[in-house]
Design an enzyme around this catalytic site. Structure first.
Site, PDB file in Angstrom:
ATOM      1  N   SER A 101       0.852  -1.188   0.000  1.00  0.00           N
ATOM      2  CA  SER A 101       0.000   0.000   0.000  1.00  0.00           C
ATOM      3  C   SER A 101       0.885   1.234   0.000  1.00  0.00           C
ATOM      4  CB  SER A 101      -0.891   0.018   1.249  1.00  0.00           C
ATOM      5  OG  SER A 101      -1.423   1.323   1.417  1.00  0.00           O
ATOM      6  N   HIS A 130      -1.209  -1.407  -4.239  1.00  0.00           N
ATOM      7  CA  HIS A 130      -2.493  -1.061  -3.619  1.00  0.00           C
ATOM      8  C   HIS A 130      -2.539   0.453  -3.390  1.00  0.00           C
ATOM      9  CE1 HIS A 130      -6.045  -1.951  -1.075  1.00  0.00           C
ATOM     10  NE2 HIS A 130      -5.580  -1.017  -0.258  1.00  0.00           N
ATOM     11  N   ASP A 182      -4.754   3.600  -1.890  1.00  0.00           N
ATOM     12  CA  ASP A 182      -5.833   3.950  -0.962  1.00  0.00           C
ATOM     13  C   ASP A 182      -6.361   5.347  -1.253  1.00  0.00           C
ATOM     14  OD1 ASP A 182      -6.023   1.662   0.837  1.00  0.00           O
ATOM     15  OD2 ASP A 182      -3.951   2.147   1.342  1.00  0.00           O
ATOM     16  N   MET A 195      -9.042   8.142  -0.224  1.00  0.00           N
ATOM     17  CA  MET A 195      -9.890   8.534   0.916  1.00  0.00           C
ATOM     18  C   MET A 195     -10.408   9.953   0.700  1.00  0.00           C
ATOM     19  SD  MET A 195      -7.584   7.107   4.053  1.00  0.00           S
ATOM     20  CE  MET A 195      -6.666   5.561   3.923  1.00  0.00           C
ATOM     21  N   HIS A 215      -8.416   1.024  -3.961  1.00  0.00           N
ATOM     22  CA  HIS A 215      -9.344   0.829  -2.846  1.00  0.00           C
ATOM     23  C   HIS A 215     -10.015   2.177  -2.548  1.00  0.00           C
ATOM     24  CE1 HIS A 215      -9.580  -0.184   1.787  1.00  0.00           C
ATOM     25  NE2 HIS A 215     -10.776  -0.022   1.245  1.00  0.00           N
ATOM     26  N   MET A 231     -12.196   4.473  -0.598  1.00  0.00           N
ATOM     27  CA  MET A 231     -12.850   4.706   0.701  1.00  0.00           C
ATOM     28  C   MET A 231     -13.521   6.062   0.610  1.00  0.00           C
ATOM     29  SD  MET A 231      -9.724   3.211   2.956  1.00  0.00           S
ATOM     30  CE  MET A 231      -8.645   3.325   1.545  1.00  0.00           C
ATOM     31  N   MET A 276     -11.640  -5.950   5.420  1.00  0.00           N
ATOM     32  CA  MET A 276     -10.807  -5.022   6.203  1.00  0.00           C
ATOM     33  C   MET A 276     -10.518  -5.645   7.572  1.00  0.00           C
ATOM     34  SD  MET A 276     -10.175  -2.521   4.234  1.00  0.00           S
ATOM     35  CE  MET A 276      -9.198  -1.631   5.457  1.00  0.00           C
ATOM     36  N   ASP A 312      -6.707  -6.474   4.328  1.00  0.00           N
ATOM     37  CA  ASP A 312      -6.064  -5.154   4.343  1.00  0.00           C
ATOM     38  C   ASP A 312      -6.142  -4.587   5.748  1.00  0.00           C
ATOM     39  OD1 ASP A 312      -5.130  -2.600   3.822  1.00  0.00           O
ATOM     40  OD2 ASP A 312      -6.822  -2.028   2.537  1.00  0.00           O
TER      41      ASP A 312
HETATM   42  C1  DX5 Z   1      -6.323   1.547   5.622  1.00  0.00           C
HETATM   43  C2  DX5 Z   1      -5.880   1.237   4.227  1.00  0.00           C
HETATM   44  C3  DX5 Z   1      -4.765   0.269   4.181  1.00  0.00           C
HETATM   45  C4  DX5 Z   1      -3.493   0.739   4.818  1.00  0.00           C
HETATM   46  C5  DX5 Z   1      -2.814  -0.484   5.376  1.00  0.00           C
HETATM   47  O1  DX5 Z   1      -7.492   2.267   5.563  1.00  0.00           O
HETATM   48  O2  DX5 Z   1      -6.947   0.696   3.488  1.00  0.00           O
HETATM   49  O3  DX5 Z   1      -4.506  -0.152   2.842  1.00  0.00           O
HETATM   50  O4  DX5 Z   1      -2.613   1.392   3.943  1.00  0.00           O
HETATM   51  O5  DX5 Z   1      -1.730  -0.079   6.131  1.00  0.00           O
HETATM   52  P1  DX5 Z   1      -0.994  -1.090   7.128  1.00  0.00           P
HETATM   53  O6  DX5 Z   1      -0.500  -2.221   6.322  1.00  0.00           O
HETATM   54  O7  DX5 Z   1       0.120  -0.236   7.677  1.00  0.00           O
HETATM   55  O8  DX5 Z   1      -1.992  -1.489   8.172  1.00  0.00           O
HETATM   56 ZN    ZN Z   2      -6.458  -0.215   1.503  1.00  0.00          ZN
END
Ligand code: DX5
Ligand code: ZN
Length: 238
Positions: free
Chosen positions: A27, A52, A54, A56, A85, A87, A156, A194
């Site tokens: 990620s 990956h 993220d 947000m 991903h 969010m 998750m 994840d």
């Molecule tokens: C959290 C993200 C994850 C995050 C994981 O909301 O969706 O992808 O980057 O980070 P680690 O591996 O540090 O928990």
């Molecule tokens: Zn993620």
């Protein structure tokens, strides 16, 4: 790069008797955004299978990260599949933009999609693979009716929004349930985890049935990305 194994592994409710892949998806949330292209290329050289990403929006989760232009920049930096991903609230508004930016897989949260079946179809029509994501408090049954229409389910194992959180082990039965449905129905659906994936937690997620492992901190906080990825693969089957 993938690793497979031939030995069977038995857990409380699940017996994995076929070769299972272990896909590692770093990620970029935990990377140095100032050197994003270099970071992506470094984990690709280090043996990552996917990248990956993220996304947000500060509404669905209490954090804001990146949008389609950065996904496009990552796409220019690597030939690895991009696992995006989302969010965000009302993700259907942005699916085409992320597909155009080069997303291989687009994941939406079921909690943000009252018309999940339609949203999944929209992702595929946009030319991407469809992933549906479950928050820790959302049961497996929330995706049961669309399981035959998706390419991936993401469980998750932290509450989304931030990297570096602690793995929630009580999610393991949910992973087992989903793996059981995928096997019974003979579906080609990836099962991704994840959040909080480390060498200490990846083994339990693998044993429960996951085959794609997102890891931010466990890779980017290490100096040697290749060793970090190798250690995760090994810890999954130890
Ligand atoms: C959290 C993200 C994850 C995050 C994981 O909301 O969706 O992808 O980057 O980070 P680690 O591996 O540090 O928990
Ligand atoms: Zn993620």
């Amino acid at each position: 790069m993938t690793m497979s194994r031939t030995m069977s592994r038995t857990t409380s409710t699940t017996t994995r008797t076929t070769e299972a892949e272990i896909l590692i998806a770093p990620s970029i949330l935990a990377s140095d955004f100032g050197r994003l292209a270099e970071e992506v290329q470094a984990v690709a050289r280090a043996g990552a299978d996917w990248i990956h990403v993220d996304v947000m929006d500060g509404h669905f989760v209490p954090n804001i990260t990146i949008g389609p232009p950065i996904v496009a920049a990552v796409q220019r930096a690597t030939s690895l599949p991009l696992d995006v991903h989302l969010m965000i609230e009302k993700p259907e508004r942005y699916i085409q933009d992320f597909a155009d930016a080069g997303a291989t897989t687009i994941g939406v949260h079921v909690e943000a999609c009252p018309h999940l079946h339609r949203t999944v179809a929209q992702i595929r029509e946009a030319g991407a693979l469809a992933s549906v994501t479950l928050n820790p408090s959302t049961p497996a049954t929330a995706v049961e009716e669309v399981l035959g229409d998706v390419d991936q389910v993401l469980v998750m194992t932290v509450n989304p929004g931030f990297g570096g959180q602690t793995f929630i082990a009580s999610m393991l039965p949910k992973i087992e349930t989903l793996r059981g449905w995928i096997r019974e129905r003979k579906l080609q659906v990836r099962l991704e985890v994840d959040g909080g994936i480390t060498t200490k937690t990846i083994g339990s997620a693998y044993a429960a049935g996951a085959d794609v492992f997102v890891a931010g901190t466990a890779i980017f906080a290490k100096k040697d990305y290749a060793a970090a990825i190798r250690d995760l693969r090994q810890a999954a089957i130890d």
